[in-house]
Design a protein around this motif. Structure first.
Motif, PDB file in Angstrom:
ATOM      1  N   ASP A 155      -9.892   5.385   1.188  1.00  0.00           N
ATOM      2  CA  ASP A 155      -8.891   5.181   0.148  1.00  0.00           C
ATOM      3  C   ASP A 155      -7.895   4.099   0.569  1.00  0.00           C
ATOM      4  OD1 ASP A 155     -10.083   7.297  -1.185  1.00  0.00           O
ATOM      5  OD2 ASP A 155      -8.592   8.770  -0.530  1.00  0.00           O
ATOM      6  N   LEU A 156      -7.357   3.383  -0.423  1.00  0.00           N
ATOM      7  CA  LEU A 156      -6.280   2.416  -0.216  1.00  0.00           C
ATOM      8  C   LEU A 156      -6.660   1.310   0.768  1.00  0.00           C
ATOM      9  CD1 LEU A 156      -3.448   5.061  -0.135  1.00  0.00           C
ATOM     10  CD2 LEU A 156      -3.539   3.194  -1.794  1.00  0.00           C
ATOM     11  N   HIS A 191      -8.301   3.758  -5.159  1.00  0.00           N
ATOM     12  CA  HIS A 191      -7.117   2.884  -5.096  1.00  0.00           C
ATOM     13  C   HIS A 191      -7.279   1.715  -4.133  1.00  0.00           C
ATOM     14  CE1 HIS A 191      -5.756   6.387  -7.167  1.00  0.00           C
ATOM     15  NE2 HIS A 191      -5.781   7.121  -6.074  1.00  0.00           N
ATOM     16  N   ASN A 193      -6.584   3.240   4.264  1.00  0.00           N
ATOM     17  CA  ASN A 193      -5.392   2.408   4.432  1.00  0.00           C
ATOM     18  C   ASN A 193      -5.609   1.239   5.395  1.00  0.00           C
ATOM     19  OD1 ASN A 193      -2.686   2.170   3.442  1.00  0.00           O
ATOM     20  ND2 ASN A 193      -1.931   2.731   5.461  1.00  0.00           N
ATOM     21  N   ARG A 228       0.804  -1.223   0.000  1.00  0.00           N
ATOM     22  CA  ARG A 228       0.000   0.000   0.000  1.00  0.00           C
ATOM     23  C   ARG A 228       0.835   1.270   0.000  1.00  0.00           C
ATOM     24  NH1 ARG A 228      -3.506  -1.088   4.887  1.00  0.00           N
ATOM     25  NH2 ARG A 228      -1.790  -2.478   5.343  1.00  0.00           N
ATOM     26  N   GLN A 229       2.012   1.262   0.642  1.00  0.00           N
ATOM     27  CA  GLN A 229       2.853   2.457   0.618  1.00  0.00           C
ATOM     28  C   GLN A 229       3.420   2.689  -0.778  1.00  0.00           C
ATOM     29  OE1 GLN A 229       1.583   3.889   3.559  1.00  0.00           O
ATOM     30  NE2 GLN A 229       3.513   4.948   3.178  1.00  0.00           N
ATOM     31  N   LYS A 248       0.619   3.918  -2.935  1.00  0.00           N
ATOM     32  CA  LYS A 248       0.359   5.331  -2.672  1.00  0.00           C
ATOM     33  C   LYS A 248       1.395   6.205  -3.370  1.00  0.00           C
ATOM     34  CE  LYS A 248      -0.580   8.397   1.265  1.00  0.00           C
ATOM     35  NZ  LYS A 248      -0.646   8.451   2.757  1.00  0.00           N
TER      36      LYS A 248
END
Length: 210
Positions: A146-147, A129, A165, A74-75, A78
């Motif tokens: 998101d994410l 995302h 996240n 995920r990082q 992003k």
């Protein structure tokens, strides 16, 4: 979608996205990946063209090609979204399997990976995302930030609210109305019957803080 897609990431998620695009008759131009050992290799008939920050390929985004982020970290995901938005002023496109059920009143954001058998109910809202894996259910009026990553077979109950996240493992059940804070993690097979605070990791049936 008229333009072909460049997939950022030649790993398993990127390859799955390739098959989703092709099943929807969308042309995939190729892959970009930061592992230089892969450059020049092929996946099927498609080449791994170069790095994700290669200007020669980035300049195609928004003109001749679209972009999809095919990484599940995920990082890193992003960071690649930020790269495309800043350098090309574009949002990544969605990879949505043809075998999904998305209610007409549901809202789906940008850059989603939504795999086979996913059900998204009426008035549900999906942030940007996100990764929603095989046979997951996002029930009516649920909200994902998101994410967010939702594992295979998981159920996010009606009117539940999932923060940005958040990681939801495989086979998780989040009962209706629950709130899960940003950056939380929910272990596989858990049953979440109480709110989860920002940054907490929970596991078990019923889920408890680890």
């Amino acid at each position: 979608m008229e333009n072909p897609v460049i997939i950022f990431g030649a790993n398993a998620l990127g390859r799955a996205a390739k098959e989703i695009f092709e099943s929807n008759d969308i042309i995939v131009y190729g892959f970009l990946d930061d592992n230089e050992e892969l450059h020049g290799q092929t996946l099927g008939e498609l080449s791994i063209l170069g790095r994700t920050d290669d200007d020669g390929f980035l300049k195609l985004i928004g003109k001749k090609c679209e972009a999809f982020i095919g990484v599940d970290d995920r990082q890193l995901r992003k960071g690649l979204v930020k790269l495309i938005k800043e350098r090309r002023k574009m949002m990544p496109v969605n990879a949505i399997h043809s075998n999904t059920e998305i209610a007409p009143s549901a809202s789906v954001g940008h850059g989603e990976f939504i795999n086979s058998g996913v059900i998204i109910g009426a008035n549900a809202k999906i942030g940007d995302h996100c990764m929603i894996h095989t046979n997951a259910t996002i029930d009516f009026s649920a909200k994902l930030g998101d994410l967010v990553q939702v594992g295979p077979g998981s159920v996010v109950g009606s009117e539940a609210e999932i923060g940005d996240n958040v990681f939801i493992g495989s086979g998780v059940t989040i009962v209706p109305g629950i709130k899960v804070g940003k950056d939380a993690r929910i272990g596989a097979g858990s049953v979440v019957i109480a709110d989860v605070a920002d940054g907490e990791t929970v596991f078990g049936n019923p889920a408890a803080k680890v």
